[in-house]
Design a protein around this motif. Sequence first.
Motif, PDB file in Angstrom:
ATOM      1  N   GLY A 195     -42.169   3.407  14.110  1.00  8.94           N
ATOM      2  CA  GLY A 195     -41.916   2.365  13.128  1.00  8.94           C
ATOM      3  C   GLY A 195     -40.504   1.836  13.196  1.00  8.94           C
ATOM      4  N   PRO A 196     -40.108   0.993  12.232  1.00  8.80           N
ATOM      5  CA  PRO A 196     -38.815   0.302  12.292  1.00  8.80           C
ATOM      6  C   PRO A 196     -37.616   1.168  11.939  1.00  8.80           C
ATOM      7  CG  PRO A 196     -39.968  -0.281  10.278  1.00  8.80           C
ATOM      8  CD  PRO A 196     -40.917   0.558  11.069  1.00  8.80           C
ATOM      9  N   LEU A 197     -37.829   2.383  11.445  1.00 10.62           N
ATOM     10  CA  LEU A 197     -36.718   3.200  10.964  1.00 10.62           C
ATOM     11  C   LEU A 197     -36.318   4.307  11.920  1.00 10.62           C
ATOM     12  CD1 LEU A 197     -37.733   3.605   7.209  1.00 10.62           C
ATOM     13  CD2 LEU A 197     -36.236   1.892   8.248  1.00 10.62           C
ATOM     14  N   ILE A 198     -37.248   4.812  12.713  1.00 11.91           N
ATOM     15  CA  ILE A 198     -36.997   6.017  13.508  1.00 11.91           C
ATOM     16  C   ILE A 198     -37.078   5.698  14.995  1.00 11.91           C
ATOM     17  CG2 ILE A 198     -37.752   8.372  13.972  1.00 11.91           C
ATOM     18  CD1 ILE A 198     -39.038   8.248  11.128  1.00 11.91           C
ATOM     19  N   LYS A 199     -35.980   5.919  15.680  1.00 15.69           N
ATOM     20  CA  LYS A 199     -35.926   5.739  17.131  1.00 15.69           C
ATOM     21  C   LYS A 199     -36.275   7.063  17.791  1.00 15.69           C
ATOM     22  CE  LYS A 199     -34.342   3.787  21.056  1.00 15.69           C
ATOM     23  NZ  LYS A 199     -34.621   4.873  21.993  1.00 15.69           N
ATOM     24  N   THR A 200     -37.179   7.045  18.751  1.00 14.76           N
ATOM     25  CA  THR A 200     -37.612   8.285  19.406  1.00 14.76           C
ATOM     26  C   THR A 200     -37.118   8.338  20.851  1.00 14.76           C
ATOM     27  OG1 THR A 200     -39.706   7.354  20.194  1.00 14.76           O
ATOM     28  CG2 THR A 200     -39.688   8.317  17.984  1.00 14.76           C
ATOM     29  N   GLU A 201     -36.774   9.531  21.266  1.00 16.30           N
ATOM     30  CA  GLU A 201     -36.475   9.847  22.665  1.00 16.30           C
ATOM     31  C   GLU A 201     -37.102  11.213  22.901  1.00 16.30           C
ATOM     32  OE1 GLU A 201     -35.630   8.960  26.188  1.00 16.30           O
ATOM     33  OE2 GLU A 201     -34.563   7.647  24.783  1.00 16.30           O
ATOM     34  N   MET A 202     -38.423  11.216  23.119  1.00 23.78           N
ATOM     35  CA  MET A 202     -39.177  12.466  23.079  1.00 23.78           C
ATOM     36  C   MET A 202     -38.898  13.381  24.261  1.00 23.78           C
ATOM     37  SD  MET A 202     -40.319  11.897  20.196  1.00 23.78           S
ATOM     38  CE  MET A 202     -41.204  13.416  19.916  1.00 23.78           C
ATOM     39  N   THR A 203     -38.194  12.897  25.283  1.00 22.84           N
ATOM     40  CA  THR A 203     -37.776  13.778  26.376  1.00 22.84           C
ATOM     41  C   THR A 203     -36.817  14.850  25.859  1.00 22.84           C
ATOM     42  OG1 THR A 203     -38.021  11.936  27.919  1.00 22.84           O
ATOM     43  CG2 THR A 203     -36.732  13.821  28.673  1.00 22.84           C
ATOM     44  N   ARG A 204     -36.092  14.520  24.786  1.00 27.50           N
ATOM     45  CA  ARG A 204     -35.166  15.483  24.188  1.00 27.50           C
ATOM     46  C   ARG A 204     -35.876  16.504  23.302  1.00 27.50           C
ATOM     47  NH1 ARG A 204     -31.557  10.597  21.828  1.00 27.50           N
ATOM     48  NH2 ARG A 204     -30.659   9.799  23.782  1.00 27.50           N
ATOM     49  N   CYS A 205     -37.102  16.271  22.930  1.00 28.41           N
ATOM     50  CA  CYS A 205     -37.802  17.095  21.943  1.00 28.41           C
ATOM     51  C   CYS A 205     -37.993  18.533  22.446  1.00 28.41           C
ATOM     52  CB  CYS A 205     -39.157  16.466  21.628  1.00 28.41           C
ATOM     53  SG  CYS A 205     -40.125  17.377  20.424  1.00 28.41           S
ATOM     54  N   ILE A 206     -37.742  19.510  21.556  1.00 30.28           N
ATOM     55  CA  ILE A 206     -37.941  20.918  21.904  1.00 30.28           C
ATOM     56  C   ILE A 206     -39.125  21.517  21.144  1.00 30.28           C
ATOM     57  CG2 ILE A 206     -35.509  21.273  22.497  1.00 30.28           C
ATOM     58  CD1 ILE A 206     -35.215  22.643  19.723  1.00 30.28           C
ATOM     59  N   SER A 207     -39.951  20.673  20.535  1.00 31.96           N
ATOM     60  CA  SER A 207     -41.160  21.115  19.815  1.00 31.96           C
ATOM     61  C   SER A 207     -40.852  22.125  18.705  1.00 31.96           C
ATOM     62  CB  SER A 207     -42.180  21.711  20.793  1.00 31.96           C
ATOM     63  OG  SER A 207     -42.661  20.715  21.669  1.00 31.96           O
ATOM     64  N   CYS A 208     -39.782  21.867  17.964  1.00 27.94           N
ATOM     65  CA  CYS A 208     -39.477  22.752  16.831  1.00 27.94           C
ATOM     66  C   CYS A 208     -40.434  22.510  15.670  1.00 27.94           C
ATOM     67  CB  CYS A 208     -38.036  22.546  16.381  1.00 27.94           C
ATOM     68  SG  CYS A 208     -37.728  20.963  15.556  1.00 27.94           S
ATOM     69  N   THR A 209     -41.076  21.333  15.644  1.00 25.00           N
ATOM     70  CA  THR A 209     -42.079  20.902  14.645  1.00 25.00           C
ATOM     71  C   THR A 209     -41.499  20.767  13.236  1.00 25.00           C
ATOM     72  OG1 THR A 209     -42.973  23.116  14.087  1.00 25.00           O
ATOM     73  CG2 THR A 209     -43.957  21.961  15.968  1.00 25.00           C
ATOM     74  N   ARG A 210     -40.191  20.658  13.097  1.00 28.67           N
ATOM     75  CA  ARG A 210     -39.632  20.410  11.770  1.00 28.67           C
ATOM     76  C   ARG A 210     -40.172  19.107  11.187  1.00 28.67           C
ATOM     77  NH1 ARG A 210     -33.107  21.567  11.562  1.00 28.67           N
ATOM     78  NH2 ARG A 210     -33.152  23.842  11.696  1.00 28.67           N
TER      79      ARG A 210
END
Length: 693
Positions: A136-151
Amino acid sequence: MPKLTIDGKEIEVADGLTILQACEQADVEIPRFCYHERLSIAGNCRMCLVEMERAPKPVASCAMPAGEGMVIKTNTPLVKKAREGVMEFMLINHPLDCPICDQGGECDLQDQSMAYGLDGTRYTEPKRAMAEQNFGPLIKTEMTRCISCTRCVRFTTEVAGVHELGQTGRGEDAEIVTYIGAVVSNEMSGNIIDLCPVGALTSRPYEFNARPWELRKTETIDVMDAVGSNIRVDVRGREVMRVLPINNDDVNEEWISDKTRFIWDGLKNRRLDTPYVRDSRGLLIAASWSDAFEAIAKQVKKSDAKKMAGLVGDLNGAEEIFAFKTLLNGLGVDNIDCRQDGSNIRPEWAGRAGYTFNSSINGIEDADALLIIGSNPRLEATVLNSRIVKAIKHNEMPVGLVGEAVDLAYEYQHIGNGAESLNELLKGKHSFAKILKSAKKPMIIVGQGAFIGDDAKAIFETIATLATKIGAIKKSWNGLNFLQTGASRVAALDLGCVPKDKKSNKSTILAKSKAGKLDLLFLLAADEMKLCDLDNSFVVYIGTHGDVGANSADVILPSAAYTEKYATYVNLEGRAQLGQKATFPPGDAKEDWAIFRALSAHLGAPLPFDSLEELRTLMYKTVPTLANIGGLDAADMGAFASLKVSGEISSTPLLSTITDYYHSNPIARASAIMDDCKAAKAAAIAEATGTNG
């Protein structure tokens, strides 16, 4: 209470705590990524490994309950090697793009890799790349950085109460995604930016705007609703760059709404920065302060005090409300109203207890049954609604609703659309009446939508009678709560900003203005009206933005926004909190109280103060509760006992007073970010309902 030994220090902790929490009590730092004290335990990252005596391998301290006689070691070579291994594993696929990451400088991964990681890696395989997600318009994602913490997943489900995020796939194919490709559209979504420990989720509007070390940080109070969330305003130069939450367990915990977080661009758009006076051609012309004051003085001299009125907006601090009322009272004007949403509630019905959230926000977690009347807490007080979600999750609290059936982010029993349903509860005819009666701590939350009609007093008396009958009002429990929507409303009611004529309200004032029966109308940042309502009166607008009030005004006096002044804000509980100045108002705009002091001198009746300190001293004498900064005075609930139902209740549906969440005030309407949010929300609803063509 178990006793255990941590790094040679014996400590006793409460039952149910984990080893990680015990270590915190022993002042021992344990690194973590997935663990968060307000979310359920996931045990994903394993960064919190510690050595436990007689255990065959290191244990995850976030998921292991503290037990009697445990011996825990957090600084052994085994623990050091385990943490280095976990950190090395975390960085296998991380892109190491810190120079272009907005999380840089305040990133948990950076800090913990420096403190607990290695200076190299044994992995030479190509890094995994993940596609960017549309959140959406508020959250920029760069999922390559994601460590799957699931917070982020746990937050949306457990705190916001909506199921918008989840994890799919296994192993290197695991990724966080939105359900069926929809955008994240809940009103608290921005909090997952703060929760993300690695920069996979960052603020889209703030992207590449500033670095944290460039910003000047000021702690203050939010005014987008009446919750009084504690916030930090980050400024570069004179421009607000972002708004972040500050932890306050009694008010907003560590969450804020999206409107609070992303409203900052509205603070610079469509701003009033110089006085204006309407000339003989009907055009607003920039003028000096003295010319503007002189134009007002001329109109005051030829106006009858009985034909003058004032309206108080929703974003004002107590100081300017006090100065405004003192000025108008000095002119003989007593037709002043702060109930901008059209509510007819009056302070004399039950004193302060009749318009505040008496149980406190924290009290929601103690309730074991909840009745909501004429309110949509999800839109009216988003952070407060998350407390209801929390109470339902932990206490399995049943919820009933009288009013329009809306999505509250939790299940509830819909009792009826209109206030006549209250009679069924009062007589015990409805099944939910038994739930309320059997509850030990029943709670009632009443929105201002219940008091819009002429039957407001009868509805108030019926609710008070019901609350007494079910035990919501007793010595040990004050469960009858009134939910205000304006940040200035409780302070204005404390100061008596309601017309002396009980038949007068915002609607009657505007009706007189439209009919040409008002000589002079003062608007203190009051904009929730139609342009045509103001055509036939001389209008003086004191405010920050070129909204409805300014467009209709004959004289405009530019004032300071909430981030540009020192002010006292009283939240819906009746808790007074001090807002701090983070930056300066633009151009020739001034703080409101100073405007009224200068205007009073031009009118020949100077106000009895020359500084903010003198004003506050006088204000505290008038309303002592405003001096209890940060504290909460218990309201006297005794007035409810004497109330009896004295009128008929209509069958008109009870509707929330917030109809446009993202455009609910002048600052919000000036915000391009809020425009984007509104469009995204509308698109999400259309997608869900299949009405997008």
